[in-house]
Motif scaffolding. Structure first.
Motif, mmCIF file in Angstrom:
data_model
loop_
_atom_site.group_PDB
_atom_site.id
_atom_site.type_symbol
_atom_site.label_atom_id
_atom_site.label_comp_id
_atom_site.label_asym_id
_atom_site.label_seq_id
_atom_site.Cartn_x
_atom_site.Cartn_y
_atom_site.Cartn_z
ATOM 1 N N LYS A 94 -2.874 -4.403 -0.208
ATOM 2 C CA LYS A 94 -1.906 -3.722 -1.213
ATOM 3 C C LYS A 94 -0.664 -3.144 -0.511
ATOM 4 N N ASN A 95 -0.874 -3.071 0.839
ATOM 5 C CA ASN A 95 0.126 -2.693 1.865
ATOM 6 C C ASN A 95 1.165 -4.220 1.937
ATOM 7 N N LEU A 96 1.027 -5.034 1.784
ATOM 8 C CA LEU A 96 1.460 -6.491 2.118
ATOM 9 C C LEU A 96 3.011 -6.574 1.588
ATOM 10 N N THR A 97 3.135 -6.162 0.538
ATOM 11 C CA THR A 97 4.418 -6.372 -0.152
ATOM 12 C C THR A 97 5.007 -5.461 -1.138
ATOM 13 N N SER A 98 4.464 -4.131 -1.015
ATOM 14 C CA SER A 98 4.503 -3.072 -1.796
ATOM 15 C C SER A 98 5.673 -2.099 -1.552
ATOM 16 N N PHE A 154 0.700 -3.249 -6.507
ATOM 17 C CA PHE A 154 1.734 -3.438 -5.627
ATOM 18 C C PHE A 154 3.077 -2.790 -5.685
ATOM 19 N N VAL A 155 3.380 -2.004 -6.687
ATOM 20 C CA VAL A 155 4.436 -1.134 -7.003
ATOM 21 C C VAL A 155 4.628 -0.118 -5.872
ATOM 22 N N SER A 156 5.541 0.003 -5.367
ATOM 23 C CA SER A 156 5.825 0.891 -4.134
ATOM 24 C C SER A 156 5.373 2.161 -4.290
ATOM 25 N N ARG A 157 5.411 2.726 -5.512
ATOM 26 C CA ARG A 157 4.851 4.375 -5.379
ATOM 27 C C ARG A 157 4.787 4.419 -7.195
#
Length: 196
Positions: A125-129, A193-196
């Motif tokens: 989940k941290n790869l492209t978020s 994957f949305v940033s927040r």
């Protein structure tokens, strides 16, 4: 069978910036490098409306070496450096109207092993978020600046439109006066994957 990803035509980008920011959701951002091909489904974008938008690099038609490409035709790549990260935007608006859409997050689609090599993370989940994470994972660099999204090694392919879209305020622009409250951020609700 894996389908062939082909660039959306130049005509796709000729529409109002806020509409394009929504229509990019579900499209596939693709980067071809010597190491291989990586791609991700766009799940979050932010629109920047040029001269009248205090949060835009081109506010008051500010024309610099960095923002020059924003004054050109829609569908071009606007990359810029922020701290140690390269961020990628789609130039929008008519020629002379410096608007852009920031690609804030993608969901990994292909070439995931190569992405993990570039950005080793324990949680996928941290790869492209986030906008800096996705460029590093996909291999997008300042060398992509000014290239056409419809005809280069960095392109956007047709995907599947999300069934619903959420909108809210943009992130990290607290010093931009009333512009910080504009609802110009769009995302796919519930996507991890949305940033927040």
């Amino acid at each position: 069978m894996e389908r062939t990803l082909t660039p959306l035509p130049k005509s796709f980008y000729i529409k109002p910036t806020l509409i394009l920011a929504k229509e990019l959701l579900g499209c596939i951002l693709v980067k071809v490098t010597e190491e291989g091909i990586t791609s991700g489904v766009i799940v979050e974008t932010e629109a920047y409306l040029g001269a009248a938008d205090r949060a835009a690099h081109s506010f008051q038609n500010r024309r610099t070496k960095r923002t020059e490409i924003m004054f050109h035709e829609p569908g071009l790549v606007y990359t810029y450096q922020m701290h140690t990260h390269c961020l990628v935007n789609v130039v929008t608006g008519r020629t002379g109207t410096p608007e852009a859409v920031l690609i804030r997050a993608v969901e990994p689609f292909s070439g995931i092993e190569l992405m993990l090599k570039r950005r080793p993370v324990s949680n996928i989940k941290n790869l492209t978020s986030g906008p800096g994470k996705l460029t590093k994972a996909l291999g997008i660099t300042m060398d992509d600046y000014g290239k056409p999204f419809y005809n280069s090694s960095l392109f956007i392919a047709e995907g599947k439109q999300p069934t619903s879209i959420e909108e809210g305020t943009r992130i990290g622009i607290d010093n931009s006066g009333e512009a910080k409250d504009y609802p110009y951020r769009f995302w796919v609700p519930g996507n991890p994957f949305v940033s927040r």
